[in-house]
Design a protein around this motif. Structure first.
Motif, short mmCIF file in Angstrom:
data_model
loop_
_atom_site.label_atom_id
_atom_site.label_comp_id
_atom_site.label_asym_id
_atom_site.label_seq_id
_atom_site.Cartn_x
_atom_site.Cartn_y
_atom_site.Cartn_z
N ASN A 28 0.83 -1.21 0.00
CA ASN A 28 0.00 0.00 0.00
C ASN A 28 0.86 1.26 0.00
N ILE A 29 1.90 1.27 0.83
CA ILE A 29 2.78 2.44 0.91
C ILE A 29 3.50 2.63 -0.43
N ALA A 30 3.97 1.54 -1.02
CA ALA A 30 4.69 1.64 -2.29
C ALA A 30 3.80 2.16 -3.42
N ASN A 31 2.51 1.90 -3.34
CA ASN A 31 1.59 2.32 -4.40
C ASN A 31 0.76 3.53 -4.03
N ALA A 32 1.17 4.28 -3.03
CA ALA A 32 0.40 5.44 -2.58
C ALA A 32 0.22 6.48 -3.68
N ASP A 33 1.18 6.56 -4.59
CA ASP A 33 1.09 7.56 -5.67
C ASP A 33 0.66 6.95 -7.00
N GLY A 36 -5.37 5.28 -9.40
CA GLY A 36 -6.36 4.21 -9.43
C GLY A 36 -6.11 3.06 -8.47
N TYR A 37 -5.04 3.13 -7.67
CA TYR A 37 -4.72 2.04 -6.75
C TYR A 37 -5.65 2.07 -5.55
N ARG A 38 -6.19 0.92 -5.19
CA ARG A 38 -7.05 0.80 -4.01
C ARG A 38 -6.28 0.10 -2.90
N ARG A 39 -6.40 0.63 -1.72
CA ARG A 39 -5.73 0.11 -0.53
C ARG A 39 -6.17 -1.33 -0.26
N LYS A 40 -5.20 -2.19 0.10
CA LYS A 40 -5.51 -3.58 0.46
C LYS A 40 -5.70 -3.67 1.97
N ILE A 41 -6.73 -4.41 2.36
CA ILE A 41 -7.04 -4.59 3.77
C ILE A 41 -6.95 -6.08 4.07
N VAL A 42 -6.21 -6.43 5.13
CA VAL A 42 -6.01 -7.82 5.51
C VAL A 42 -6.85 -8.13 6.74
N ALA A 43 -7.55 -9.26 6.69
CA ALA A 43 -8.35 -9.70 7.83
C ALA A 43 -7.70 -10.95 8.44
N TRP A 63 -8.99 -7.77 1.08
CA TRP A 63 -10.04 -6.96 0.46
C TRP A 63 -9.44 -5.68 -0.08
N LEU A 64 -10.10 -5.13 -1.05
CA LEU A 64 -9.74 -3.81 -1.56
C LEU A 64 -10.66 -2.78 -0.92
N ASP A 65 -10.07 -1.70 -0.44
CA ASP A 65 -10.83 -0.62 0.16
C ASP A 65 -11.70 0.03 -0.92
N ARG A 66 -12.99 0.01 -0.71
CA ARG A 66 -13.93 0.52 -1.71
C ARG A 66 -14.30 1.98 -1.49
N SER A 67 -13.56 2.68 -0.65
CA SER A 67 -13.85 4.11 -0.49
C SER A 67 -13.52 4.84 -1.78
N ALA A 68 -14.13 5.99 -1.95
CA ALA A 68 -13.98 6.74 -3.20
C ALA A 68 -12.53 7.14 -3.42
N LEU A 69 -12.11 7.03 -4.66
CA LEU A 69 -10.77 7.48 -5.03
C LEU A 69 -10.80 9.00 -5.20
N PRO A 70 -9.79 9.69 -4.72
CA PRO A 70 -9.79 11.15 -4.87
C PRO A 70 -9.57 11.55 -6.33
N ARG A 71 -10.25 12.60 -6.72
CA ARG A 71 -10.06 13.13 -8.08
C ARG A 71 -9.03 14.24 -8.00
N ILE A 72 -8.00 14.10 -8.81
CA ILE A 72 -6.87 15.02 -8.78
C ILE A 72 -6.84 15.80 -10.09
N GLU A 87 -8.16 9.83 -11.37
CA GLU A 87 -8.40 9.23 -10.05
C GLU A 87 -7.08 8.84 -9.42
N GLY A 88 -6.88 9.32 -8.19
CA GLY A 88 -5.66 9.02 -7.45
C GLY A 88 -5.81 7.72 -6.66
N SER A 89 -5.01 7.57 -5.65
CA SER A 89 -5.02 6.40 -4.79
C SER A 89 -5.76 6.72 -3.49
N ASN A 90 -6.41 5.72 -2.89
CA ASN A 90 -7.08 5.95 -1.61
C ASN A 90 -6.21 5.52 -0.42
N VAL A 91 -4.91 5.45 -0.61
CA VAL A 91 -3.98 5.10 0.46
C VAL A 91 -3.66 6.35 1.28
#
Length: 130
Positions: A28-33, A36-43, A63-72, A87-91
């Protein structure tokens, strides 16, 4: 002796689960920029053996975080649409760093249990030799 083996297995399962969590947090940190990258959530899930609780843990589905991606707004970006947005990343780096620290501390706690159990086993074997 089986109690000592059980505590080693429990600590090892915790270390493996936290290492897997830290791997996904690092991704997630590596793909913060990455656009269109969605944050991965581990359960985490408790491992069962013949329907019984074992006290062991493993990572479940990612899981992929389904929150809205920011528009840049950047009209010069190759992925920008006609209006200049992409669309940016939601990280959130603050959240990811906090998750990484939590995973690291949990890993270290499980490692400490593993080391203490190993030390207790060694002490027990030394007593039995005498």
């Amino acid at each position: 002796m089986s109690d000592l083996l059980s505590s080693v297995k429990t600590a090892m399962s915790g270390m493996q689960a936290q290492a897997n969590r830290l791997r996904h947090t690092s991704e997630n940190i590596a793909n913060a920029d990455t656009p269109g990258y969605r944050r991965k959530i581990v359960a985490f899930e408790e491992m069962l053996e013949a329907g019984r609780r074992t006290g062991l843990v493993e990572t479940g589905a990612v899981w992929l975080d389904r929150s809205a991606l920011p528009r840049i707004y950047d009209p010069s970006h190759p992925m920008a649409d006609d209006s200049g947005y992409y669309e940016g990343s939601n990280v959130d780096l603050v959240v990811e760093i906090a998750d990484a620290r939590e995973a690291q501390r949990s890993y270290e706690a499980n490692l400490k249990i593993f080391e203490q159990t190993r030390q207790m086993s060694r002490s027990l074997l030394d007593l039995l030799r005498k």
